[in-house]
Design an enzyme around this catalytic site. Structure first.
Site, PDB file in Angstrom:
ATOM      1  N   THR A   1       0.852  -1.186   0.000  1.00  0.00           N
ATOM      2  CA  THR A   1       0.000   0.000   0.000  1.00  0.00           C
ATOM      3  C   THR A   1       0.887   1.234   0.000  1.00  0.00           C
ATOM      4  OG1 THR A   1      -0.118   0.005   2.413  1.00  0.00           O
ATOM      5  CG2 THR A   1      -1.816  -1.237   1.232  1.00  0.00           C
TER       6      THR A   1
ATOM      7  N   GLU B   1      -5.594  -4.180  -2.038  1.00  0.00           N
ATOM      8  CA  GLU B   1      -5.974  -5.353  -1.252  1.00  0.00           C
ATOM      9  C   GLU B   1      -6.986  -6.246  -1.961  1.00  0.00           C
ATOM     10  OE1 GLU B   1      -4.977  -2.111   1.837  1.00  0.00           O
ATOM     11  OE2 GLU B   1      -5.780  -2.239  -0.188  1.00  0.00           O
TER      12      GLU B   1
ATOM     13  N   LYS C   1     -17.721  15.988   8.733  1.00  0.00           N
ATOM     14  CA  LYS C   1     -18.820  15.834   9.686  1.00  0.00           C
ATOM     15  C   LYS C   1     -19.234  17.213  10.178  1.00  0.00           C
ATOM     16  CE  LYS C   1     -17.031  11.314  10.847  1.00  0.00           C
ATOM     17  NZ  LYS C   1     -16.231  10.499  11.782  1.00  0.00           N
TER      18      LYS C   1
ATOM     19  N   TRP D   1     -23.064  14.112   7.515  1.00  0.00           N
ATOM     20  CA  TRP D   1     -21.899  13.886   6.661  1.00  0.00           C
ATOM     21  C   TRP D   1     -22.003  14.682   5.372  1.00  0.00           C
ATOM     22  CZ3 TRP D   1     -20.980   7.829   6.801  1.00  0.00           C
ATOM     23  CH2 TRP D   1     -20.499   7.482   8.063  1.00  0.00           C
TER      24      TRP D   1
END
Length: 543
Positions: free
Chosen positions: A186, A331, A440, A445
């Site tokens: 990653t 992944e 937030k 959101w």
């Protein structure tokens, strides 16, 4: 009762064997690091991959040994994909855009036994070589005529000399299909990079799925130019899927600017290409500035970050190019969703068709996904609510190398992706944000991705990013950060006016700041950690 079918292992060497036998003359074209265009066929690639495998064995590389590559998309890197994995060693693709300390860290963490490096990337290896603990051989991917001298690395090996000594008659070994085949780390934006260790089985199943016509349409009439780098998530699996399908491959080498990509698209009659939005933005701008059209390209696969609606429109309307948006992760090998039109949807009006493409796509067969709340409870998949996206499947990671990052792995093989999204009743996935990037505000959101995509449609805006900034009343409010197009005189008022009616009123950014360039990470994604650092002392006017 078990079925009475043969149980033959799925091995990556079978792909190059198949392409070399049945598509020997289908071309692999490369803009080389040295400069000239190189051409050969899958038959040549098979022979040279075997020569490479024999050379690796001569260097003492054996089953399970990691072998690093620091290289662009070229025919030699293609040979490494098959020559390394084909003998049961582990192809470890290293991103040359990573910081030097991360390059050294992952080479040591992987315990690489050798590193193959492109000519113009050799300084990276020279810089970290004193810190490499397990590397015994460094091979420069060039011929003797271009071979550099290095006082920092002893006994540099020349790729062409190394394989020229070999007969290329190797019979690929047979081993367990669950044997590790390749390794990709990653990007390490938070903490050290983590290793994702693919198997032959996972890679083969992913490749078969990817070459499915409903995922990435390819056949012997296709010509594929993968701009997505081979050092990132196995080039989205395309360098395995293309030879499976007998598709011509065009590799761009180190030159990824708009002019160079357009030249290859045009001269090689490319029908399908793949890359991240920043690459396509440069290409679209180059075409617009020079009044050019992509004449042969039928489709482009775009992933890595959300595709702005304005970019989708430009491809379809200016070039008659269908955009396939894909979502996935290192992944996940990496494909999880792609744009897929159901029966009748291609005939929809442009605005409705583009709206389908602007979503992250629908799940590909084999990738199971759902959304959960913070307590782990399943949420409805009817588009009514956002939640944490979790996935599982035969090509999805079950653990990071050496036990890193355990918190992302849940019961029943579910993997926590870190994305927040909605899943609609027809399976369409709408990525709201990365969990660490969602804003937030007042307990609700705000999607930074939606704001960015909306702003990208404003005339004069080249690129936009949105971060949350502390607010005494609302906790956080959105700050929009914009890069102007060359010679554009777009203002804050212009952008806010443009956004009216396109987003909820309470989503409207509290301010717009203009900067020269938005930072990007090693895989082309906007680096919001750097933007937060850059604006850490900034105060919103509404605060």
């Amino acid at each position: 009762m078990l079925g009475l079918m043969q149980d033959r292992p799925l091995l990556i060497s079978q792909i190059i064997d198949f392409a070399g036998r049945y598509y020997p003359d289908v071309e692999i074209v490369t803009r080389t690091v040295e400069g000239p265009i190189h051409r050969y066929g899958y038959g040549d690639a098979l022979r040279r991959s075997k020569q490479l495998a024999e050379a690796l064995q001569g260097l003492g590389i054996k089953l399970g040994d990691p072998v690093g590559t620091i290289a662009w998309n070229t025919y030699r890197h293609f040979e490494l994909y098959f020559g390394i994995s084909g003998i049961g060693a582990v192809l470890h693709t290293i991103n040359p855009r990573l910081a030097p300390e991360h390059v050294a860290y992952i080479a040591n963490h992987a315990e690489d036994k050798a590193i193959f490096v492109d000519l113009n990337l050799l300084p990276i290896v020279e810089g970290v070589y004193p810190h490499l603990k397990t590397v015994k051989h460094v091979v420069v991917m060039t011929d003797r005529a271009h071979m550099p001298a290095s006082s920092k690395i002893p006994n540099l090996l020349c790729y062409e000399e190394l394989i020229a000594k070999q007969p290329g008659t190797l019979t690929w070994p047979i081993f367990d299909e669950k044997t590790a085949s390749s390794l990709c780390y990653t990007s390490g934006t938070t903490g050290n990079p983590k290793g994702v260790l693919y198997s032959h089985r996972s890679t083969m199943i992913h490749s078969i799925m990817a070459s499915n016509g409903s995922a990435i349409p390819m056949n012997p009439d296709s010509t594929l130019l993968p701009v997505v780098p081979m050092f990132h998530a196995n080039a989205w699996g395309l360098v395995y899927a293309a030879p499976m399908c007998g598709a011509k491959l065009v590799f761009p080498g180190p030159k990824l600017d708009g002019a160079s990509i357009y030249e290859l698209l045009d001269k090689e009659k490319v029908t399908l290409s793949a890359g991240v939005p920043t690459v396509w933005l440069a290409l679209l701008d180059y075409c617009a500035q020079n009044k050019l059209k992509m004449s042969s390209v039928k489709r482009t696969l775009i992933g890595g970050s959300a595709v702005p609606f304005a970019m989708i429109e430009r491809f379809w309307k200016d070039h008659d190019v269908e955009v396939i948006q894909g979502w996935g992760m290192t992944e996940m090998s990496p494909l999880g969703t792609v744009t897929r039109f159901n029966r009748g949807e291609r005939e929809l009006p442009d605005s409705e068709r583009f709206a389908i493409t602007a979503k992250a796509g629908r799940p590909v067969f084999g990738c199971d996904m759902k959304i959960i709340d913070d307590a782990g409870n399943d949420l409805p998949q009817d588009g009514s609510v956002s939640g944490n996206l979790v996935v599982r499947g035969p090509w999805i990671v079950k653990g990071y190398m050496k036990g890193d990052g355990k918190g992302q792995f849940l019961e029943d093989d579910w993997f926590m992706t870190g994305d927040v999204c909605k899943i609609e009743a027809d399976g369409s996935v709408v990525i709201t944000d990365r969990s660490k990037d969602v804003i937030k505000s007042g307990g609700e959101w705000i999607s930074s991705i939606d704001l960015e995509n909306a702003a990208m449609g404003c005339p004069g805006v080249a690129e936009a990013a949105v971060i949350g900034v502390a607010h005494p009343k609302w906790d956080e409010r959105p700050l929009m950060i914009v890069v102007k197009r060359p010679d554009a005189d777009v203002t804050k008022a212009d952008i806010l006016k443009f956004l009216e009616g396109k987003i909820a009123k309470w989503w409207m950014p509290d301010d717009v700041q203009f900067i020269e360039a938005i930072p990007h990470g090693a895989t082309g994604k906007i680096l919001k950690t750097a933007l937060r650092k850059q604006f850490e002392d900034y105060k919103l006017p509404t605060a």
